[in-house]
Design a protein around this motif. Structure first.
Motif, PDB file in Angstrom:
ATOM      1  N   SER A  74     130.934 -69.867   0.247  1.00 12.51           N
ATOM      2  CA  SER A  74     130.164 -68.623   0.195  1.00 12.51           C
ATOM      3  C   SER A  74     128.725 -68.920  -0.199  1.00 12.51           C
ATOM      4  N   ILE A  75     127.796 -68.490   0.656  1.00 12.18           N
ATOM      5  CA  ILE A  75     126.379 -68.646   0.384  1.00 12.18           C
ATOM      6  C   ILE A  75     125.784 -67.258   0.174  1.00 12.18           C
ATOM      7  N   ALA A  76     125.385 -66.991  -1.068  1.00 11.38           N
ATOM      8  CA  ALA A  76     124.779 -65.707  -1.407  1.00 11.38           C
ATOM      9  C   ALA A  76     123.267 -65.815  -1.241  1.00 11.38           C
ATOM     10  N   MET A  77     122.710 -65.012  -0.350  1.00 12.03           N
ATOM     11  CA  MET A  77     121.261 -64.976  -0.141  1.00 12.03           C
ATOM     12  C   MET A  77     120.701 -63.822  -0.971  1.00 12.03           C
ATOM     13  N   VAL A  78     119.975 -64.148  -2.025  1.00 12.92           N
ATOM     14  CA  VAL A  78     119.522 -63.128  -2.979  1.00 12.92           C
ATOM     15  C   VAL A  78     118.419 -62.273  -2.362  1.00 12.92           C
ATOM     16  N   THR A  79     118.600 -60.961  -2.428  1.00  7.49           N
ATOM     17  CA  THR A  79     117.600 -60.029  -1.897  1.00  7.49           C
ATOM     18  C   THR A  79     116.916 -59.210  -2.986  1.00  7.49           C
TER      19      THR A  79
END
Length: 293
Positions: A204-209
């Protein structure tokens, strides 16, 4: 050895993979319903690839209505071995800033409106999700992101909320301060659990927004700010994915962490008591273990 086939499940902002050779969209039938969309398949640097837009092209599925079981079943059905989830998330940590990536390794599941297992009455199974992501696959994603020049953090706990609304301030503070979570999103559960049941390696790659709503200098989540950050994150995500085939290779050995053998001792229902109708639906997900039934 088997052939590696890497699947990317793209979240908000990620709707394709750059540079696929022989790229073609294909419909995949699943006994668990209709997947979110057709699956884009092809090869990248000699490695088989698949791409599934989690929300469908045009973003037609909300986080609760994503057909998670159909998606994972369809990927397993076409020969996928490794699943990389890319999704937009809020951050609970000052150092995990908008635009950064986080390689998630733990989850707290607070969803409640979704089917969370392929198994049930007629074929009961219990898999371990103590370590819900594959360290081998996560390491490859970390290296790919770092080599792409992305600020990436290794390890983090993802709070999976039901949505579709964002957190209240009280919830955000609780998840951050009392529960020790690092990021928050709406879509990695039950996806990670289903991938484990299907014996697929999952990262899982969480792309912080955004900073969710806890941050005193940022206030409540602003969807317009999220959309602006999504665009930049999508470009970074594609750069990360482009580097994965070289890291993972075309030939795949058994997972050293046992992800591809998760059902080895998980089935509890006696063979003579198993429901034939459910077994038929499990042909792709659990065919390795149910071949003799």
């Amino acid at each position: 050895m088997t052939d590696t086939m890497i699947a990317v499940i793209g979240g908000s902002g990620i709707y394709d993979i750059d540079g696929l050779e022989g790229a073609a969209w294909q419909a995949v039938d699943s006994p668990w319903g209709t997947p979110s969309d057709e699956i884009l398949t092809g090869t990248l640097d000699g490695v088989k690839m698949a791409f599934l837009p989690r929300h469908g092209r045009g973003h037609v599925h909300g986080p609760t209505t994503v057909p998670y079981r159909a998606n994972i079943d369809a990927l397993k059905r076409i020969g996928v071995t490794d699943v990389i989830s890319v999704s937009a998330c809020g951050s609970f940590r000052e150092e995990m800033a908008p635009g950064d990536f986080v390689v998630v390794d733990q989850f707290i599941d607070r969803t409640f409106g979704r089917e969370k297992s392929f198994f049930g009455t007629g074929c009961v199974a219990h898999v371990s999700v103590a370590h819900p992501t594959c360290p081998r696959l996560g390491d490859a994603c970390f290296t790919a992101a770092r080599d792409a020049g992305i600020t990436v953090h290794k390890g983090g706990t993802y709070l999976a909320m039901e949505g579709p609304q964002f957190s209240t301030l009280a919830e955000s503070k609780m998840y951050r301060e009392s529960w020790g979570c690092d990021v928050i999103g709406m879509t990695n559960m039950p996806e990670a659990k289903l991938a484990r049941e299907a014996e697929l390696c999952y990262a899982s790659i969480a792309m912080v927004t955004d900073y969710d709503s806890w941050h005193p200098d940022h206030g409540e989540v602003d969807i317009m700010d999220i959309i602006k950050t999504l665009s930049g994150n999508a470009d970074k995500g594609r750069e990360m994915v482009r580097r994965l085939p070289a890291l993972l290779g075309a030939d795949r050995a058994p997972c050293p962490h046992g992800c591809d053998r998760a059902l080895e001792y998980a089935l509890l229902t006696a063979p003579e008591k198993r429901d034939p109708a459910l077994l038929a639906k499990l042909d792709a997900v659990a065919g390795r273990m149910l071949g003799g039934n």
